[in-house]
Design a protein around this motif. Structure first.
Motif, mmCIF file in Angstrom:
data_model
loop_
_atom_site.group_PDB
_atom_site.id
_atom_site.type_symbol
_atom_site.label_atom_id
_atom_site.label_comp_id
_atom_site.label_asym_id
_atom_site.label_seq_id
_atom_site.Cartn_x
_atom_site.Cartn_y
_atom_site.Cartn_z
ATOM 1 N N SER A 63 2.227 3.722 2.696
ATOM 2 C CA SER A 63 3.266 3.720 1.655
ATOM 3 C C SER A 63 4.448 2.883 2.139
ATOM 4 O O SER A 63 5.489 3.412 2.508
ATOM 5 C CB SER A 63 3.704 5.141 1.305
ATOM 6 N N PRO A 64 4.269 1.563 2.129
ATOM 7 C CA PRO A 64 5.304 0.692 2.685
ATOM 8 C C PRO A 64 6.508 0.525 1.761
ATOM 9 O O PRO A 64 6.390 0.574 0.539
ATOM 10 C CB PRO A 64 4.585 -0.639 2.848
ATOM 11 N N ALA A 65 7.628 0.353 2.372
ATOM 12 C CA ALA A 65 8.854 -0.090 1.711
ATOM 13 C C ALA A 65 9.485 -1.061 2.697
ATOM 14 O O ALA A 65 9.247 -0.966 3.900
ATOM 15 C CB ALA A 65 9.769 1.084 1.426
ATOM 16 N N TYR A 66 10.229 -2.008 2.194
ATOM 17 C CA TYR A 66 10.755 -3.052 3.065
ATOM 18 C C TYR A 66 12.249 -3.225 2.876
ATOM 19 O O TYR A 66 12.775 -3.033 1.780
ATOM 20 C CB TYR A 66 10.059 -4.394 2.778
ATOM 21 N N ARG A 67 12.908 -3.632 3.955
ATOM 22 C CA ARG A 67 14.282 -4.106 3.905
ATOM 23 C C ARG A 67 14.228 -5.625 4.027
ATOM 24 O O ARG A 67 13.420 -6.151 4.775
ATOM 25 C CB ARG A 67 15.086 -3.606 5.099
ATOM 26 N N VAL A 68 15.091 -6.294 3.311
ATOM 27 C CA VAL A 68 15.255 -7.737 3.502
ATOM 28 C C VAL A 68 16.425 -7.872 4.464
ATOM 29 O O VAL A 68 17.538 -7.428 4.159
ATOM 30 C CB VAL A 68 15.551 -8.465 2.174
ATOM 31 N N TYR A 70 12.969 -3.995 -0.904
ATOM 32 C CA TYR A 70 11.789 -4.382 -1.697
ATOM 33 C C TYR A 70 10.791 -3.244 -1.619
ATOM 34 O O TYR A 70 10.431 -2.798 -0.536
ATOM 35 C CB TYR A 70 11.191 -5.672 -1.142
ATOM 36 N N ASN A 71 10.366 -2.735 -2.787
ATOM 37 C CA ASN A 71 9.364 -1.677 -2.847
ATOM 38 C C ASN A 71 8.185 -2.170 -3.682
ATOM 39 O O ASN A 71 8.261 -2.219 -4.907
ATOM 40 C CB ASN A 71 9.950 -0.401 -3.451
ATOM 41 N N PRO A 72 7.073 -2.529 -3.030
ATOM 42 C CA PRO A 72 5.935 -3.081 -3.763
ATOM 43 C C PRO A 72 5.085 -2.031 -4.479
ATOM 44 O O PRO A 72 4.223 -2.387 -5.272
ATOM 45 C CB PRO A 72 5.125 -3.775 -2.671
ATOM 46 N N LEU A 73 5.315 -0.750 -4.221
ATOM 47 C CA LEU A 73 4.462 0.286 -4.787
ATOM 48 C C LEU A 73 4.842 0.681 -6.209
ATOM 49 O O LEU A 73 4.027 1.266 -6.918
ATOM 50 C CB LEU A 73 4.464 1.527 -3.893
ATOM 51 N N THR A 74 6.056 0.407 -6.630
ATOM 52 C CA THR A 74 6.439 0.731 -7.994
ATOM 53 C C THR A 74 5.842 -0.314 -8.938
ATOM 54 O O THR A 74 5.493 -1.410 -8.529
ATOM 55 C CB THR A 74 7.974 0.733 -8.145
ATOM 56 N N VAL A 117 12.928 -4.902 -6.575
ATOM 57 C CA VAL A 117 13.639 -5.778 -5.643
ATOM 58 C C VAL A 117 15.126 -5.635 -5.927
ATOM 59 O O VAL A 117 15.559 -5.794 -7.066
ATOM 60 C CB VAL A 117 13.244 -7.263 -5.826
ATOM 61 N N SER A 118 15.890 -5.295 -4.915
ATOM 62 C CA SER A 118 17.351 -5.283 -5.080
ATOM 63 C C SER A 118 17.949 -6.041 -3.915
ATOM 64 O O SER A 118 17.730 -5.708 -2.758
ATOM 65 C CB SER A 118 17.887 -3.853 -5.131
ATOM 66 N N LEU A 119 18.659 -7.104 -4.252
ATOM 67 C CA LEU A 119 19.277 -7.960 -3.241
ATOM 68 C C LEU A 119 20.782 -8.011 -3.459
ATOM 69 O O LEU A 119 21.247 -7.994 -4.600
ATOM 70 C CB LEU A 119 18.710 -9.382 -3.318
ATOM 71 N N LYS A 120 21.525 -8.090 -2.358
ATOM 72 C CA LYS A 120 22.971 -8.288 -2.428
ATOM 73 C C LYS A 120 23.192 -9.794 -2.574
ATOM 74 O O LYS A 120 23.090 -10.544 -1.605
ATOM 75 C CB LYS A 120 23.643 -7.777 -1.166
#
Length: 118
Positions: free
Chosen positions: A15-20, A40-44, A49-52
């Motif tokens: 169940s990966p989730a990522y930080r950029v 970045y959450n590819p499972l939804t 993707v939410s970036l500043k």
């Protein structure tokens, strides 16, 4: 120090989730980083993707290179930022090439060397 924008993995097994993150290129994937610039959450469905935006632009202006995946995420969520940077780089390269060709055409030494080689 070469700074890159890349993904750092979080989450449990399968169940990966990522930080950029902005990090030094030589650091490990999940190691030390300079700043978190998004998630970045590819499972939804669809992937979240939410970036500043201001932080991403700041790092890109400072010369940070995004990885291929991060580049595509930036293109999706902040249109025009990466494209403008790539267009500027392409224009600069073409201008340098044109100037080199002009200098080569003006230089009599290179022209004579080319004639002798034939």
């Amino acid at each position: 120090m070469a700074v890159v924008l890349r993904l750092a993995r979080l989450g449990k097994h399968k169940s990966p989730a990522y930080r950029v993150v902005a990090t030094d290129k030589q650091n490990k994937r999940d190691g030390k980083f300079l700043e978190v610039v998004g998630t970045y959450n590819p499972l939804t469905a669809p992937a979240t993707v939410s970036l500043k935006e201001d932080r991403v632009k700041k790092w890109l202006e400072r010369g940070a290179l995004p990885t291929d995946v991060v580049r595509s995420l930036i293109k999706r969520s902040i249109p025009g930022v990466v494209e403008a940077r790539e267009e500027h780089k392409k224009k600069k390269t073409l201008e340098a090439r044109r100037k080199r060709k002009e200098r080569a055409a003006k230089s009599p030494a290179k022209a004579s060397k080319a004639a002798k080689a034939k």
